[in-house]
Design a protein around this motif. Structure first.
Motif, PDB file in Angstrom:
ATOM      1  N   LYS A  89       0.895  -1.299   0.076  1.00  0.00           N
ATOM      2  CA  LYS A  89       0.007   0.104  -0.043  1.00  0.00           C
ATOM      3  C   LYS A  89       0.950   1.231  -0.059  1.00  0.00           C
ATOM      4  CE  LYS A  89      -3.754   1.963   2.573  1.00  0.00           C
ATOM      5  NZ  LYS A  89      -4.693   1.844   3.991  1.00  0.00           N
ATOM      6  N   GLU A  90       0.548   2.179  -0.704  1.00  0.00           N
ATOM      7  CA  GLU A  90       1.045   3.440  -0.795  1.00  0.00           C
ATOM      8  C   GLU A  90       0.502   4.496   0.356  1.00  0.00           C
ATOM      9  OE1 GLU A  90       0.747   7.317  -3.055  1.00  0.00           O
ATOM     10  OE2 GLU A  90       2.003   6.004  -4.259  1.00  0.00           O
ATOM     11  N   ILE A  91       1.797   4.847   1.141  1.00  0.00           N
ATOM     12  CA  ILE A  91       1.353   5.806   2.356  1.00  0.00           C
ATOM     13  C   ILE A  91       1.179   7.257   2.172  1.00  0.00           C
ATOM     14  CG2 ILE A  91       2.059   6.018   4.742  1.00  0.00           C
ATOM     15  CD1 ILE A  91       3.670   3.703   4.816  1.00  0.00           C
ATOM     16  N   LEU A  92       2.244   7.710   1.592  1.00  0.00           N
ATOM     17  CA  LEU A  92       2.451   9.044   1.201  1.00  0.00           C
ATOM     18  C   LEU A  92       3.111   9.342   0.087  1.00  0.00           C
ATOM     19  CD1 LEU A  92       3.255  11.632   4.163  1.00  0.00           C
ATOM     20  CD2 LEU A  92       4.592  11.499   1.942  1.00  0.00           C
ATOM     21  N   ASN A  93       2.783  10.535  -0.523  1.00  0.00           N
ATOM     22  CA  ASN A  93       3.527  10.891  -1.871  1.00  0.00           C
ATOM     23  C   ASN A  93       3.551  12.262  -2.010  1.00  0.00           C
ATOM     24  OD1 ASN A  93       1.489  12.046  -3.470  1.00  0.00           O
ATOM     25  ND2 ASN A  93       0.431   9.911  -3.731  1.00  0.00           N
ATOM     26  N   ASN A  94       4.486  12.736  -2.976  1.00  0.00           N
ATOM     27  CA  ASN A  94       4.691  14.301  -3.120  1.00  0.00           C
ATOM     28  C   ASN A  94       4.195  14.756  -4.490  1.00  0.00           C
ATOM     29  OD1 ASN A  94       6.252  15.744  -0.749  1.00  0.00           O
ATOM     30  ND2 ASN A  94       7.114  13.606  -0.761  1.00  0.00           N
ATOM     31  N   GLU A  95       3.100  14.120  -5.018  1.00  0.00           N
ATOM     32  CA  GLU A  95       2.610  14.366  -6.399  1.00  0.00           C
ATOM     33  C   GLU A  95       2.364  15.834  -6.390  1.00  0.00           C
ATOM     34  OE1 GLU A  95      -0.501  11.868  -7.293  1.00  0.00           O
ATOM     35  OE2 GLU A  95       0.847   9.906  -7.643  1.00  0.00           O
ATOM     36  N   THR A  96       1.823  16.426  -5.240  1.00  0.00           N
ATOM     37  CA  THR A  96       1.496  17.827  -5.437  1.00  0.00           C
ATOM     38  C   THR A  96       2.506  18.670  -5.443  1.00  0.00           C
ATOM     39  OG1 THR A  96      -0.497  17.508  -3.737  1.00  0.00           O
ATOM     40  CG2 THR A  96       0.412  19.496  -4.078  1.00  0.00           C
ATOM     41  N   LEU A  97       3.683  18.459  -4.898  1.00  0.00           N
ATOM     42  CA  LEU A  97       5.060  19.236  -5.127  1.00  0.00           C
ATOM     43  C   LEU A  97       5.358  18.843  -6.507  1.00  0.00           C
ATOM     44  CD1 LEU A  97       7.491  20.707  -4.255  1.00  0.00           C
ATOM     45  CD2 LEU A  97       8.265  18.639  -3.518  1.00  0.00           C
ATOM     46  N   GLU A  98       5.276  17.545  -7.252  1.00  0.00           N
ATOM     47  CA  GLU A  98       5.983  17.425  -8.480  1.00  0.00           C
ATOM     48  C   GLU A  98       4.974  18.218  -9.614  1.00  0.00           C
ATOM     49  OE1 GLU A  98       7.878  13.013  -8.012  1.00  0.00           O
ATOM     50  OE2 GLU A  98       5.770  13.018  -8.792  1.00  0.00           O
ATOM     51  N   ASP A  99       3.479  18.281  -9.220  1.00  0.00           N
ATOM     52  CA  ASP A  99       2.734  19.022  -9.992  1.00  0.00           C
ATOM     53  C   ASP A  99       3.132  20.678 -10.072  1.00  0.00           C
ATOM     54  OD1 ASP A  99       1.446  16.852 -10.724  1.00  0.00           O
ATOM     55  OD2 ASP A  99      -0.479  17.042  -9.378  1.00  0.00           O
ATOM     56  N   LYS A 100       3.384  21.017  -8.896  1.00  0.00           N
ATOM     57  CA  LYS A 100       3.750  22.318  -8.708  1.00  0.00           C
ATOM     58  C   LYS A 100       5.149  22.698  -9.399  1.00  0.00           C
ATOM     59  CE  LYS A 100       3.902  23.964  -4.509  1.00  0.00           C
ATOM     60  NZ  LYS A 100       4.503  24.487  -2.970  1.00  0.00           N
ATOM     61  N   LEU A 101       5.879  21.784  -9.485  1.00  0.00           N
ATOM     62  CA  LEU A 101       7.140  21.865 -10.180  1.00  0.00           C
ATOM     63  C   LEU A 101       7.360  22.230 -11.624  1.00  0.00           C
ATOM     64  CD1 LEU A 101       9.651  19.947  -7.812  1.00  0.00           C
ATOM     65  CD2 LEU A 101       9.427  22.392  -7.968  1.00  0.00           C
ATOM     66  N   THR A 102       6.355  21.447 -12.240  1.00  0.00           N
ATOM     67  CA  THR A 102       6.134  21.339 -13.719  1.00  0.00           C
ATOM     68  C   THR A 102       6.166  22.836 -14.183  1.00  0.00           C
ATOM     69  OG1 THR A 102       3.589  21.493 -13.716  1.00  0.00           O
ATOM     70  CG2 THR A 102       4.744  19.316 -13.799  1.00  0.00           C
ATOM     71  N   ALA A 103       5.613  24.010 -13.536  1.00  0.00           N
ATOM     72  CA  ALA A 103       5.664  25.268 -13.890  1.00  0.00           C
ATOM     73  C   ALA A 103       7.249  25.600 -13.966  1.00  0.00           C
ATOM     74  CB  ALA A 103       5.020  26.033 -13.190  1.00  0.00           C
ATOM     75  N   TYR A 104       8.073  25.281 -13.278  1.00  0.00           N
ATOM     76  CA  TYR A 104       9.464  25.478 -13.334  1.00  0.00           C
ATOM     77  C   TYR A 104      10.427  24.782 -14.417  1.00  0.00           C
ATOM     78  CZ  TYR A 104       8.348  27.741  -8.832  1.00  0.00           C
ATOM     79  OH  TYR A 104       7.876  28.397  -7.878  1.00  0.00           O
ATOM     80  N   ASN A 105       9.742  23.601 -14.875  1.00  0.00           N
ATOM     81  CA  ASN A 105      10.673  23.193 -15.954  1.00  0.00           C
ATOM     82  C   ASN A 105      11.868  22.863 -15.795  1.00  0.00           C
ATOM     83  OD1 ASN A 105      10.538  21.908 -18.429  1.00  0.00           O
ATOM     84  ND2 ASN A 105      10.577  23.549 -19.768  1.00  0.00           N
ATOM     85  N   LEU A 106      12.031  21.924 -14.606  1.00  0.00           N
ATOM     86  CA  LEU A 106      13.266  21.806 -14.201  1.00  0.00           C
ATOM     87  C   LEU A 106      14.291  21.253 -14.983  1.00  0.00           C
ATOM     88  CD1 LEU A 106      12.525  20.829 -10.437  1.00  0.00           C
ATOM     89  CD2 LEU A 106      13.027  23.124 -11.583  1.00  0.00           C
ATOM     90  N   PRO A 107      15.490  21.349 -14.976  1.00  0.00           N
ATOM     91  CA  PRO A 107      16.419  20.450 -15.629  1.00  0.00           C
ATOM     92  C   PRO A 107      16.894  19.277 -15.133  1.00  0.00           C
ATOM     93  CG  PRO A 107      17.625  22.286 -14.428  1.00  0.00           C
ATOM     94  CD  PRO A 107      16.407  22.685 -14.406  1.00  0.00           C
ATOM     95  N   GLU A 108      16.996  18.286 -15.751  1.00  0.00           N
ATOM     96  CA  GLU A 108      17.594  17.147 -15.166  1.00  0.00           C
ATOM     97  C   GLU A 108      18.817  16.848 -14.677  1.00  0.00           C
ATOM     98  OE1 GLU A 108      16.838  13.561 -17.635  1.00  0.00           O
ATOM     99  OE2 GLU A 108      14.489  14.103 -17.868  1.00  0.00           O
ATOM    100  N   LYS A 109      19.109  16.220 -13.578  1.00  0.00           N
ATOM    101  CA  LYS A 109      20.446  15.964 -13.294  1.00  0.00           C
ATOM    102  C   LYS A 109      20.754  14.841 -14.130  1.00  0.00           C
ATOM    103  CE  LYS A 109      21.493  17.051  -8.434  1.00  0.00           C
ATOM    104  NZ  LYS A 109      21.361  16.353  -6.936  1.00  0.00           N
ATOM    105  N   GLU A 110      21.959  14.830 -14.921  1.00  0.00           N
ATOM    106  CA  GLU A 110      22.406  13.668 -15.668  1.00  0.00           C
ATOM    107  C   GLU A 110      23.632  13.132 -14.885  1.00  0.00           C
ATOM    108  OE1 GLU A 110      23.841  12.921 -20.297  1.00  0.00           O
ATOM    109  OE2 GLU A 110      23.422  15.152 -19.410  1.00  0.00           O
ATOM    110  N   PHE A 111      23.383  11.928 -14.542  1.00  0.00           N
ATOM    111  CA  PHE A 111      24.536  11.163 -13.849  1.00  0.00           C
ATOM    112  C   PHE A 111      25.308  10.446 -14.887  1.00  0.00           C
ATOM    113  CE2 PHE A 111      21.135  11.358 -10.575  1.00  0.00           C
ATOM    114  CZ  PHE A 111      21.621  11.609  -9.708  1.00  0.00           C
ATOM    115  N   VAL A 112      26.770  11.012 -14.798  1.00  0.00           N
ATOM    116  CA  VAL A 112      27.761  10.651 -15.570  1.00  0.00           C
ATOM    117  C   VAL A 112      29.128  10.029 -14.790  1.00  0.00           C
ATOM    118  CG1 VAL A 112      26.839  12.163 -17.425  1.00  0.00           C
ATOM    119  CG2 VAL A 112      28.656  12.991 -15.910  1.00  0.00           C
ATOM    120  N   GLN A 113      29.893   9.477 -15.672  1.00  0.00           N
ATOM    121  CA  GLN A 113      31.394   9.207 -15.069  1.00  0.00           C
ATOM    122  C   GLN A 113      32.363  10.095 -15.825  1.00  0.00           C
ATOM    123  OE1 GLN A 113      31.848   5.165 -14.749  1.00  0.00           O
ATOM    124  NE2 GLN A 113      31.485   5.254 -12.434  1.00  0.00           N
TER     125      GLN A 113
END
Length: 721
Positions: free
Chosen positions: A450-474
């Protein structure tokens, strides 16, 4: 993790038509705009297969609620401040072993990083009675196993509160500030061994073992406290710097019935530490870890609480240093031990006589947390980096080291809180693309129940900021070694353009900044800088953690050598990329990271244009004994190691823009570091900027302090990079 070839990188460029990105404001980073929802103060109950949480019961009241691990439904509110006016806020709570009584802390006042005093109340869940255990704030109150007594510390002495008759028994009487501490760690133990409580009850509650710190001969450090009065005051405390006198430590066992104290004979040791004591599951034996000053020879003893005889159970040595580990006892006094002896941190099973039964986990990866053992099924649960050092996953394995099973399924960072009977667990998952999600999972299969808690509301809010991705590299070193890194580019990145690069790192031994987990406040600041047209890069160089002992311990005896070389070489590599402006590369860091950014600007003055150093160590001779000597031995033994990579030594090489920031009340990295660096640069006639925060500690926070600090740093970046 993928390897990145910058010259062949194909970039997906956001369309310039209709491109939209809401700008991050500095105030949003600090006002809670991006705060995640979390399960706070979750404690698994020992017997009832429930977990407890502090929650708001109304706008003005808090409660301790009990939830079922099986259904996640709230069973009851076991305590509420609404019923007791003496408690306005619940700062901490702990149940006794039988889960019938709760110690509740309120009005907490921090001392150092982990220590605090508070008013403590004892609440009986059956009689609904509330009693204050002392008429003054105390430290570290701890139930005896049978729930009849509470031991605590007050003004450097130990006391025992008898619950039945509400009487108090004084255990020690020689405690005195800056001289003797009973049962509570001194400053350097608290900071570097991550411990405050240095006393422990025997299993039957008839004895109390404790460590005494005699810090009389330890040199004293003083800090001016400016406050708001007409005259400043001074805070003085014992702080052993590298090569200086440490506290003399001894172990004592107090018999509750006779009120007599016995002293454990440790006369065969000289200049040593006692980082852990813990009673075993056999009421007769106390375990004690004793390590030499160089911290490369750790001995585990079992001490007979009646005769005071001690037996060497285990001896762990290393050519560099041995990390302090917690020991977990089984019912029969066998124990689980963590060790890097094969080059990676793994679990080992010992019997009560100290004989190795077997190595439980093996491989070129590290165990990062141990959750416990299901004794019925002989199954252990742990967290590791087997899927890659930037990830965390939950595993099960048999006590014999067979049938290892990955329970977590999502790539990123997973951590767990197991139910008392270890049949289910609460999994916390996040990644750089997914805000934290809390789920209930089956311990045998890892299946999400079962899911207990999520942060979808924050993720929805952040869509307006169109955040860049962290690209993991070596990224490669000059000798071909691959270093973990992440890169964030402007969202409208155009490979035909040239961009400035701003690097962030910490780089301390065993640390990690490159991890696939959700954003912290620095990440949002870095994202804000990408919106201003900067590429932000973080690299974990040699000496950082979770890639094996050889990678971590290569910096031994010469902190700041390989770490600085790696950051400089990476900066040069970045400067060779077609889309990077090699004349505009900067770097910043905090604490060890400030030490690093200072050195990078000085030793890499042909590469770095600017640097920001927040609360930096400027000379390891100024830092504490336990941390510094673990990696460097003493200045008397290793003067060259201390001096060769001190920013002092390279101050005359300053050509770029340098911002030095420190708080005057930093009990950890003293402002003395900044003042000494300022004087050195002044005498070298070097131009630089500096900012001092009155009465702020190593974290430099409080009120608008963080906002002002990051405003200053933002402007410095914009004006100088």
């Amino acid at each position: 993790m993928k390897h990145l070839n910058f010259t062949l990188l194909i970039c997906v460029i956001a369309s310039q038509i209709g491109f939209a990105q809401k700008k991050i404001e500095l105030t949003e980073i600090w006002d809670g705009t991006f705060r995640t929802k979390a399960m706070q103060s979750v404690n698994a109950m020992e017997h009832s297969n429930q977990y407890a949480r502090i929650e708001n019961t109304s706008s003005d009241n808090q409660g301790i609620n009990l939830y079922s691990f099986q259904t996640l439904e709230k069973n009851t509110t076991i305590f509420s401040t609404e019923d007791f006016s003496a408690i306005k806020n619940i700062d901490s709570y702990v149940f006794d072993h039988n889960e019938k009584q709760i110690l509740i802390g309120t009005n907490s006042k921090a001392i150092y990083r982990r220590s605090a005093t508070a008013d403590y109340f004892l609440y009986n869940t059956e009689t609904k009675s509330l009693v204050k255990i002392a008429d003054h704030p105390v430290m570290e109150p701890t139930f005896s196993n049978d729930g009849s007594k509470i031991a605590y510390a007050y003004q450097n002495n130990l006391y025992i509160y008898n619950i039945a008759n509400r009487s108090t028994q004084q255990v020690t009487d020689d405690g005195k500030k800056n001289h003797v501490i009973n049962g509570i760690a001194d400053w350097v133990y608290e900071e570097e061994f991550s411990i405050v409580k240095m006393f422990d009850w025997s299993k039957d509650g008839d004895k109390l073992a404790y460590v005494k710190f005699d810090e009389t001969e330890v040199p004293e450090y003083s800090m001016d406290i400016y406050g708001t009065g007409l005259y400043p005051t001074q805070d003085k405390f014992k702080y052993p710097k590298a090569g200086e006198k440490n506290s003399e430590v001894t172990i004592h066992i107090y018999d509750v019935a006779t009120a007599k104290t016995a002293d454990v004979n440790l006369s065969e040791f000289n200049d040593f530490y006692i980082p852990r004591i813990k009673w075993t599951n056999d009421n007769k034996y106390l375990s004690a870890q004793i390590i030499n000053r160089h911290q490369n020879d750790l001995k585990l003893f079992f001490i007979n609480g009646n005769t005071l005889d001690k037996k060497l159970i285990l001896n762990e040595t290393d050519k560099a240093y041995v990390d302090i580990q917690s020991i977990t006892f089984q019912d029969n006094n066998d124990f689980i031990w963590l060790s890097e002896r094969d080059g990676y941190n793994h679990l080992y099973h010992y019997n009560k006589e100290g004989r190795l039964i077997n190595q439980i986990t093996k491989g070129n990866w590290e165990v990062t947390d141990y959750y416990g053992i299901d004794n019925k099924n002989k199954t252990l649960y742990f967290q590791s980096v087997e899927q890659g050092s930037i990830y965390r996953d939950i595993y099960s394995i048999s006590l014999k080291g067979k049938n290892k099973k990955r329970l977590s399924t999502q790539t990123g960072t997973n951590s767990a809180i197991f139910s008392p009977n270890l049949d289910v667990y609460i999994n916390t998952y996040s990644s750089s693309k997914h805000a934290p999600v809390y789920t209930l999972n089956d311990a045998k299969t890892g299946r999400k129940i079962k899911e207990i808690l999520n942060n979808e509301t924050l993720e929805d809010k952040l869509t307006a900021y169109n955040l860049p991705e962290k690209e993991f590299v070596q990224l490669p070193t000059t000798d071909g070694l691959q270093l973990n890194a992440w890169v964030m580019k402007p969202k409208d990145f155009d490979p035909a353009k040239k961009y400035p690069v701003f690097m962030y790192q910490y780089s301390g031994p065993g640390s990690q900044q490159v991890a696939d987990k959700w954003f912290d406040s620095n990440d949002y600041w870095h994202i804000m800088l990408t919106q201003q047209g900067y590429i932000v890069v973080t690299v974990d160089g040699r000496g950082t953690g979770f890639r094996g002992a050889d990678f971590k311990k290569v910096t031994q005896l010469q902190l700041g050598k390989y770490e600085v070389e790696d950051q400089i070489n990476v900066a040069k590599h970045l400067g060779q990329q077609s889309y990077v402006d090699a004349t505009r590369i900067g770097i910043w860091g905090w604490s060890y990271g400030g030490f690093m950014s200072s050195n990078c600007l000085l030793q890499g003055n042909d590469v770095f244009k600017m640097a920001i150093a927040v609360a930096p160590v400027i000379n390891w001779r100024y830092y504490d004994s336990i941390y510094t000597e673990r990696y460097m031995t003493t200045p008397q033994e290793n003067p060259k190691g201390y001096d060769d990579n001190s920013p002092f030594t390279h101050a005359d090489q300053l050509t770029g823009k340098y911002l030095l920031i420190h708080g005057t009340a930093d009990d950890n990295v003293h402002v003395q570091n900044a003042m000494a660096m300022v004087e050195t640069l002044v005498q070298k006639n070097k131009d630089f900027d500096w900012l001092i925060y009155p009465d702020r500690n190593h974290g430099i926070y409080g009120g608008n302090t963080r906002l002002q600090l990051y405003t200053k740093m933002t402007n410095f970046v914009l004006n100088n990079l």
